[in-house]
Write a protein that holds these residues in place. Structure first.
Motif, PDB file in Angstrom:
ATOM      1  N   PRO A  46       6.517  65.471 -31.654  1.00 34.94           N
ATOM      2  CA  PRO A  46       7.151  64.852 -32.827  1.00 34.94           C
ATOM      3  C   PRO A  46       8.122  65.827 -33.504  1.00 34.94           C
ATOM      4  CG  PRO A  46       4.805  64.364 -32.791  1.00 34.94           C
ATOM      5  CD  PRO A  46       5.041  65.368 -31.710  1.00 34.94           C
ATOM      6  N   PHE A  47       9.209  65.300 -34.027  1.00 31.68           N
ATOM      7  CA  PHE A  47      10.195  66.140 -34.686  1.00 31.68           C
ATOM      8  C   PHE A  47       9.612  66.778 -35.950  1.00 31.68           C
ATOM      9  CE2 PHE A  47      12.951  63.225 -32.305  1.00 31.68           C
ATOM     10  CZ  PHE A  47      13.794  64.141 -31.693  1.00 31.68           C
ATOM     11  N   GLY A  48      10.139  67.967 -36.266  1.00 34.76           N
ATOM     12  CA  GLY A  48       9.749  68.628 -37.490  1.00 34.76           C
ATOM     13  C   GLY A  48      10.166  67.835 -38.716  1.00 34.76           C
ATOM     14  N   LYS A  49       9.518  68.107 -39.822  1.00 38.57           N
ATOM     15  CA  LYS A  49       9.723  67.306 -41.039  1.00 38.57           C
ATOM     16  C   LYS A  49      11.127  67.430 -41.622  1.00 38.57           C
ATOM     17  CE  LYS A  49       7.832  70.913 -44.095  1.00 38.57           C
ATOM     18  NZ  LYS A  49       6.790  71.219 -45.108  1.00 38.57           N
ATOM     19  N   ASN A  50      11.859  68.467 -41.258  1.00 35.88           N
ATOM     20  CA  ASN A  50      13.189  68.666 -41.837  1.00 35.88           C
ATOM     21  C   ASN A  50      14.335  68.358 -40.866  1.00 35.88           C
ATOM     22  OD1 ASN A  50      12.252  69.472 -44.400  1.00 35.88           O
ATOM     23  ND2 ASN A  50      11.831  71.532 -43.636  1.00 35.88           N
ATOM     24  N   VAL A  51      14.006  67.733 -39.736  1.00 42.27           N
ATOM     25  CA  VAL A  51      15.055  67.337 -38.788  1.00 42.27           C
ATOM     26  C   VAL A  51      15.717  66.052 -39.290  1.00 42.27           C
ATOM     27  CG1 VAL A  51      15.561  66.619 -36.417  1.00 42.27           C
ATOM     28  CG2 VAL A  51      13.861  68.411 -36.851  1.00 42.27           C
ATOM     29  N   PRO A  52      17.029  66.011 -39.427  1.00 41.22           N
ATOM     30  CA  PRO A  52      17.730  64.824 -39.952  1.00 41.22           C
ATOM     31  C   PRO A  52      17.510  63.586 -39.082  1.00 41.22           C
ATOM     32  CG  PRO A  52      19.169  66.742 -39.995  1.00 41.22           C
ATOM     33  CD  PRO A  52      17.956  67.138 -39.199  1.00 41.22           C
ATOM     34  N   GLN A  53      17.535  62.436 -39.703  1.00 43.41           N
ATOM     35  CA  GLN A  53      17.290  61.181 -38.999  1.00 43.41           C
ATOM     36  C   GLN A  53      18.345  60.904 -37.940  1.00 43.41           C
ATOM     37  OE1 GLN A  53      14.484  59.268 -39.410  1.00 43.41           O
ATOM     38  NE2 GLN A  53      15.230  58.252 -37.552  1.00 43.41           N
ATOM     39  N   ASP A  54      19.615  61.267 -38.191  1.00 38.97           N
ATOM     40  CA  ASP A  54      20.652  60.986 -37.197  1.00 38.97           C
ATOM     41  C   ASP A  54      20.429  61.782 -35.916  1.00 38.97           C
ATOM     42  OD1 ASP A  54      21.330  63.384 -38.581  1.00 38.97           O
ATOM     43  OD2 ASP A  54      23.397  63.204 -37.904  1.00 38.97           O
TER      44      ASP A  54
END
Length: 370
Positions: free
Chosen positions: A302-310
């Motif tokens: 899963p992506f880290g919490k601060n990775v942008p949605q785009d």
């Protein structure tokens, strides 16, 4: 292809083997199949680990797979931890072959030991993670982790600000080389100007050495750092500098939550279930298994919490293409570091080409030790 050399004392090995979990109380080996009452007997299964499940990476994921196999098939396996690659490994496999029906060796450096022991025990099935030597009772298994590496590379290429990324390689073997190449191709697919600087730790799990290697890249100014080792030392060092980090093997977000992007992740459980079941059913045949993301053996954490949605959306769209079979990571044109074309337009590398890769793609800074 995991793993090469980890030096421990003979005393530690003996202690570890003695303390390893012996799961079945039956002391006699059993052949898979039906017993006199018509019920299917349960084979004795053993796993040999280079490290410990607590590494949070490679061994942890293999152990998770073992647990899935045990739960689904009602088998309690034996595990032996901290077995170094080299001469002592052969003794461990020999001892296990005397009282088990199926043995999984989960490190590249176990290859020759497993080949030797398999020859002496034709009725035992041996499965070697990441190796390339097979026989009638010895198979190999691995997955196309490079598909996951490409996707994570895309995210890295979008997150970098100065177009200077770093990668701490473990050992200069094809498995690591093609993963670094796939990561770089992913970076370049969204950021053609970016470069990936590679250094080698020559370790699989040595947090001190891996932190030192990571620091050497951080000192050069990389603003995204990836690593291939089992420990989170590299991404922890990166987080301390405010640099984005990419781990390996398992979800490592907890080690650097604020600066974590994602990383390739293994899922060995389905393979272990299917393989042991096939042996029990009498349908197993030796093979060199190389599973894909579609098979579920590899994915991204899963992506880290601060990775942008785009960034997440971009990666997910490409993942969908991989799963549908419409995108091949190693489809040409691909050039090496010198600019020489290695894969022409419209052609794709074969599995054999990938598994024997010994060159870096264009855009990588660093060398492959000979």
């Amino acid at each position: 292809m995991k793993k090469l050399i980890m030096v421990v004392t003979a005393a530690l090995l003996v202690f570890t083997a003695a303390c390893s979990k012996e799961s079945n109380t039956n002391t006699n080996k059993t052949e898979s199949g039906a017993n006199a009452g018509g019920e299917q007997t349960k084979p004795r299964v053993a796993f040999v680990y280079l490290g410990v499940p607590g590494d949070g990476g490679w061994t942890y994921e293999h152990d998770q797979g073992r647990k899935m196999m045990e739960e689904e098939l009602g088998i309690t396996a034996t595990t032996v931890e901290n077995v170094p690659e080299g001469a002592d490994a052969e003794r461990v496999f020999e001892e296990l072959a005397e009282k088990n029906d199926i043995i999984f060796g989960t490190s590249f450096g176990y290859m020759d030991a497993m080949v030797a022991v398999a020859q002496k025990h034709p009725n035992v099935k041996f499965l070697h993670a990441s190796g390339y030597k097979t026989s009638d009772n010895l198979g190999t298994y691995l997955g196309k982790e490079y598909q996951s590496a490409y996707l994570v590379g895309m995210a890295a290429g979008k997150m970098t600000k100065n177009n200077h990324l770093g990668y701490v390689g473990a050992y200069p073997i094809p498995e690591v080389i093609y993963t670094i190449n796939a990561f770089t191709l992913g970076v370049q697919s969204v950021n053609p100007e970016a470069k990936v600087d590679v250094v080698w730790s020559n370790t699989w799990f040595d947090p001190t050495a891996e932190r030192q290697a990571a620091t050497s890249l951080l000192d050069k100014g990389v603003d995204v750092l990836a690593a291939y080792q089992d420990s989170p030392a590299s991404i922890q060092a990166a987080a301390e500098r405010g640099v984005w980090g990419i781990g390996n093997d398992s979800d490592m977000s907890k080690y650097a939550p604020d600066y974590y992007i994602s990383n390739p992740k293994w899922n060995w459980g389905p393979y272990y279930v299917q393989t042991v079941k096939a042996i029990m059913d009498g349908t197993w045949k030796t093979e060199s298994y190389f599973g894909s993301m579609k098979d579920g053996i590899t994915d991204i954490a899963p992506f880290g919490k601060n990775v942008p949605q785009d960034v997440k959306d971009l990666v997910e769209a490409k993942k969908k293409e991989i799963l549908e079979g419409t995108f091949d990571v190693f489809n040409g044109p691909i050039a090496d570091q010198t600019g020489t074309e290695k894969v022409p337009q419209g052609k794709a590398m074969t599995v054999d080409d990938i598994l024997n890769m010994n060159w870096f793609v264009k855009g990588i800074e660093g060398t492959i030790p000979q």
